[in-house]
Design a protein around this motif. Sequence first.
Motif, PDB file in Angstrom:
ATOM      1  N   GLU A  66      40.152   6.816  37.613  1.00 10.76           N
ATOM      2  CA  GLU A  66      39.762   6.372  36.288  1.00 10.76           C
ATOM      3  C   GLU A  66      38.288   6.604  35.969  1.00 10.76           C
ATOM      4  OE1 GLU A  66      40.159   2.155  34.545  1.00 10.76           O
ATOM      5  OE2 GLU A  66      42.192   2.906  34.907  1.00 10.76           O
ATOM      6  N   ASP A  67      37.396   6.402  36.925  1.00  8.32           N
ATOM      7  CA  ASP A  67      35.964   6.492  36.645  1.00  8.32           C
ATOM      8  C   ASP A  67      35.312   7.706  37.318  1.00  8.32           C
ATOM      9  OD1 ASP A  67      36.232   5.579  39.207  1.00  8.32           O
ATOM     10  OD2 ASP A  67      34.750   3.982  39.022  1.00  8.32           O
ATOM     11  N   ILE A  68      36.035   8.806  37.410  1.00  9.35           N
ATOM     12  CA  ILE A  68      35.542  10.021  38.045  1.00  9.35           C
ATOM     13  C   ILE A  68      34.427  10.652  37.199  1.00  9.35           C
ATOM     14  CG2 ILE A  68      37.286  11.498  36.965  1.00  9.35           C
ATOM     15  CD1 ILE A  68      37.457  12.994  39.697  1.00  9.35           C
ATOM     16  N   LYS A  69      33.397  11.126  37.873  1.00 13.79           N
ATOM     17  CA  LYS A  69      32.260  11.755  37.209  1.00 13.79           C
ATOM     18  C   LYS A  69      32.573  13.232  36.935  1.00 13.79           C
ATOM     19  CE  LYS A  69      29.979   7.953  37.363  1.00 13.79           C
ATOM     20  NZ  LYS A  69      31.021   6.975  37.473  1.00 13.79           N
ATOM     21  N   PRO A  70      31.848  13.852  35.989  1.00 11.68           N
ATOM     22  CA  PRO A  70      32.178  15.215  35.538  1.00 11.68           C
ATOM     23  C   PRO A  70      32.286  16.261  36.643  1.00 11.68           C
ATOM     24  CG  PRO A  70      30.592  14.220  34.049  1.00 11.68           C
ATOM     25  CD  PRO A  70      30.749  13.279  35.198  1.00 11.68           C
ATOM     26  N   GLU A  71      31.319  16.349  37.536  1.00 13.68           N
ATOM     27  CA  GLU A  71      31.376  17.363  38.590  1.00 13.68           C
ATOM     28  C   GLU A  71      32.540  17.125  39.546  1.00 13.68           C
ATOM     29  OE1 GLU A  71      29.767  20.227  38.957  1.00 13.68           O
ATOM     30  OE2 GLU A  71      28.548  19.907  37.168  1.00 13.68           O
ATOM     31  N   GLU A  72      32.814  15.864  39.844  1.00 14.24           N
ATOM     32  CA  GLU A  72      33.949  15.526  40.706  1.00 14.24           C
ATOM     33  C   GLU A  72      35.266  15.877  40.024  1.00 14.24           C
ATOM     34  OE1 GLU A  72      33.172  11.378  41.080  1.00 14.24           O
ATOM     35  OE2 GLU A  72      31.835  11.627  42.799  1.00 14.24           O
ATOM     36  N   LEU A  73      35.323  15.628  38.717  1.00 16.05           N
ATOM     37  CA  LEU A  73      36.536  15.952  37.958  1.00 16.05           C
ATOM     38  C   LEU A  73      36.774  17.456  37.955  1.00 16.05           C
ATOM     39  CD1 LEU A  73      38.909  15.180  36.169  1.00 16.05           C
ATOM     40  CD2 LEU A  73      37.318  15.043  34.230  1.00 16.05           C
TER      41      LEU A  73
END
Length: 114
Positions: free
Chosen positions: A44-51
């Motif tokens: 749910e709270d994944i950051k852009p680079e991780e996504l």
Amino acid sequence: MVPSIARQSVIIKCNMQKSILTGNYEFYYAAGLIAKLSGVEIPEDIKPEELLALLSEKIPMLTPADEKEKYLFGMVADYRPEDVYDEQMRELLDWGRTEKYLWTVTLPDDWKNA
């Protein structure tokens, strides 16, 4: 940012297959659609680079059901996220995951109650 604008933009781009993702809001809604369409689990709270890393790993293994999905997968694979994150991106990810009006730009007046 009005979340419905990011939603409409992604849908129009997939319907017309003529553009790219232009920001993290569109990226997060598109990622939510991929989760809905393919079952990819996205925190749910994944950051852009991780996504982007997660989707870059999963997209090559997915088989799109039609040209719209294929274009969606390609837009996400080609996107390079900005290093910003806020609550609206999380909302757009969730909206994509639960989208009830897939590929429909105009929502009915009572879409929040549907």
